[in-house]
Enzyme design. Structure first.
Site, mmCIF file in Angstrom:
data_model
loop_
_atom_site.group_PDB
_atom_site.id
_atom_site.type_symbol
_atom_site.label_atom_id
_atom_site.label_comp_id
_atom_site.label_asym_id
_atom_site.label_seq_id
_atom_site.Cartn_x
_atom_site.Cartn_y
_atom_site.Cartn_z
ATOM 1 N N CYS A 50 0.850 -1.201 0.000
ATOM 2 C CA CYS A 50 0.000 0.000 0.000
ATOM 3 C C CYS A 50 0.887 1.253 0.000
ATOM 4 C CB CYS A 50 -0.950 -0.057 1.199
ATOM 5 S SG CYS A 50 -2.091 1.307 1.272
ATOM 6 N N ASP A 59 -9.856 -3.376 -5.726
ATOM 7 C CA ASP A 59 -9.254 -2.426 -4.795
ATOM 8 C C ASP A 59 -9.809 -1.023 -5.024
ATOM 9 O OD1 ASP A 59 -7.609 -1.044 -3.119
ATOM 10 O OD2 ASP A 59 -5.762 -2.006 -3.761
ATOM 11 N N HIS A 100 -8.143 -4.856 -1.521
ATOM 12 C CA HIS A 100 -6.964 -4.203 -0.934
ATOM 13 C C HIS A 100 -6.439 -4.953 0.298
ATOM 14 C CE1 HIS A 100 -4.273 -0.812 -0.510
ATOM 15 N NE2 HIS A 100 -4.507 -0.832 0.779
#
Lengths: 151, 364
Positions: B154, B309, B338
């Site tokens: 991320c 995501d 995600h």
């Protein structure tokens, strides 16, 4: 078979949830949502700011350290911590350099020793060659002398 | 519900008159209520590890294992500033760290720690120039390796890309980016919520100092409010008779609801420079006076995106591919979300082997 379906409040709620979910997701794309969210945030921030200032003023008046005071002390400690960490890094870096210097020294000594050995060997070769040449010269000279005497 | 009434209801529900369907519903509701109010939080981050470096609140962990280390190049994991370190080591049997260690990797993790009010002035510059490079040097020293691999998850991947672009002198052999956003031109609803016209980031930072995790969580959940706020509870009631599901549900809820504050100055940069002005991919980002040029990245790159995501959408992730100079680079779109890219059955079956296989070939 005749199956009667019972009233299931959970299923009903789930259907309602799915339908409303789609509608809400669509509406979120509208600019007015961002505007409303911005306004709500601003109101919250205003309230928070007021609360912060009031608390800070009160704490100052009653001689109690505020959050800012405590965070200032913490920041000083963190600065010291960072400096110690920088020093530690420097020491480690220097130590690893020293190790490599020691290696360099050892290699230099090896090279020196090898050159010395080569030098000795070369000297021996030169000595041998010199001896050989001298012997040969002497032999040639004696041969020439014999020839002259015979002649 | 008191014990007596519970007993009465149980007796009543055992009557043949009560339809099976209603009994099932009641049992599921009871179980779901138990999960929410009685059962303890799951234990997380249990892979054995040792701390090999600390600075301020940050720690560098080295995972220990009885498994022999098979690969010469160690792996450093970097995650987002707003998460807790256990997200990559959630639980035994479903932990990315555990999987990598079992595959013979020498695994390290940079734990950012929880910033206090005194850290409100921490900038991305500090993380990228003071923390990550130091951690990389420590990893190299501890493992006695000549090169290192980094995996950024991320925002951790976005930070890693900046770090790699600014530190071409460090021996970075491989970089794995896992659902990391690089292009912020079209961020979907984030773009609307964080529009400069309605979202005054300066006011947020000046008032709050550090941005509380609840605010970040609220923003993330607002991308799909019904599904994110209520969806998990509906699923819980729906599948409360499935023990395995409950276990995963508790873990994922702990992950989602257990964020840490975002240091104020870093948040200001993240929102303004990335979401509002998209400086990274345009090559306009300046970190401590140095311009970040992603072209400086030459390491082998595996760039993973997740189909479902909303936080780092696939097009935001894929944009990196044309911005770097790496010759060995691969983009993979995974059928996950995600969070499920790093945890859950799909992560175990798809993500973990994809990463480990790719790294294995490049870590000897």
């Amino acid at each position: 078979m005749n199956q009667q379906k019972n009233l299931n409040p959970f299923e009903l709620w789930k259907d309602l949830f799915n339908q409303s979910s789609t509608i809400i997701d669509e509406n979120l794309k509208d600019e007015s949502t961002s505007k409303v969210m911005g306004q709500v945030l601003e109101m919250n921030l205003l309230y928070k700011k007021m609360l912060n200032e009031t608390t800070e003023q009160y704490f100052e008046q009653v001689n109690i350290p505020t959050r800012t005071d405590l965070s200032n002390i913490s920041a000083l400690i963190i600065n010291v911590d960072s400096k110690v960490d920088d020093l530690e890094d420097l020491v480690e870096e220097t130590a690893s350099n020293l190790v490599s210097q020691a290696e360099l020294k050892r290699e230099m000594t090896d090279v020196k020793n090898k050159i010395k050995t080569l030098d000795t060997k070369l000297n021996e070769i030169i000595n041998l060659l010199t001896k050989e040449t001298t012997t040969n010269n002497n032999k040639v000279a004696s041969k020439e002398t014999t020839k002259i005497q015979q002649g | 519900m008191s014990n007596t009434s519970l007993k009465e209801w149980t007796e009543f529900s055992n009557l043949t008159l009560v339809p099976e369907e209603v009994k099932g519903q009641y049992e599921r509701f009871t179980k779901a209520t138990n999960v929410l109010v009685r059962e303890p939080e799951p234990e997380v981050g249990q892979s054995p590890k040792e701390v090999i470096w600390t600075r301020n609140k940050a720690k560098l962990y080295r995972y220990t294992s009885e498994q022999p280390r098979k690969h010469a190049v160690p792996l450093l994991l970097v995650y987002a500033l707003i998460n807790k370190p256990y997200i990559l080591d959630l639980t035994k049997g479903s932990s990315f760290v555990e999987y990598l260690v079992d595959r013979g990797f020498d695994v390290y993790l940079l734990d950012w720690g929880t910033p206090g009010y005194e850290d409100k002035n921490m900038k991305m510059d500090d993380y990228v120039l003071d923390y990550i490079p130091r951690a990389v040097r420590k990893v190299l020293r501890a493992s006695n390796a000549k090169e290192v691999s980094i995996l950024g998850y991320c925002m951790g991947g976005t930070l890693t890309s900046i770090f790699a672009a600014l530190h071409s002198e460090l021996p970075i052999r491989n970089i794995v980016f896992m659902t990391s956003p690089f292009d912020f031109e079209d961020t979907g609803l984030y773009g609307s919520f964080l529009d400069e016209k309605y979202f005054d980031v300066d006011k947020v930072v000046e008032t709050l100092g550090n941005v509380p995790p609840e605010m970040i969580d609220f923003g993330n959940k607002m991308l799909k409010p019904m599904a994110n706020f209520y969806g998990p509870y509906i699923s819980l009631v729906d599948r409360a008779d499935n023990e395995q599901f409950i276990k995963s549900w508790k873990l994922i809820q702990k992950w989602v609801g257990d964020g840490i504050p975002f240091p104020g100055e870093a948040y200001r940069q993240w929102i303004r420079d990335f979401y509002q002005q998209n400086k990274l991919i345009k090559g306009e980002l300046v970190i401590r006076g140095r311009k970040v040029d992603l072209k400086n990245i030459t390491a082998n790159v595996l760039n993973l995106a997740a189909e479902k995501d909303n936080i780092a959408q696939p097009h935001q992730v894929e944009a990196l591919m044309n911005a770097i100079s790496s010759k060995d680079k691969k983009y993979v779109l995974l059928p996950t979300g995600h969070a499920s890219v790093a945890f859950g059955p799909k992560a175990s079956k798809i993500t973990y082997p994809t990463v480990a296989d790719w790294l294995e070939k490049r870590s000897s």
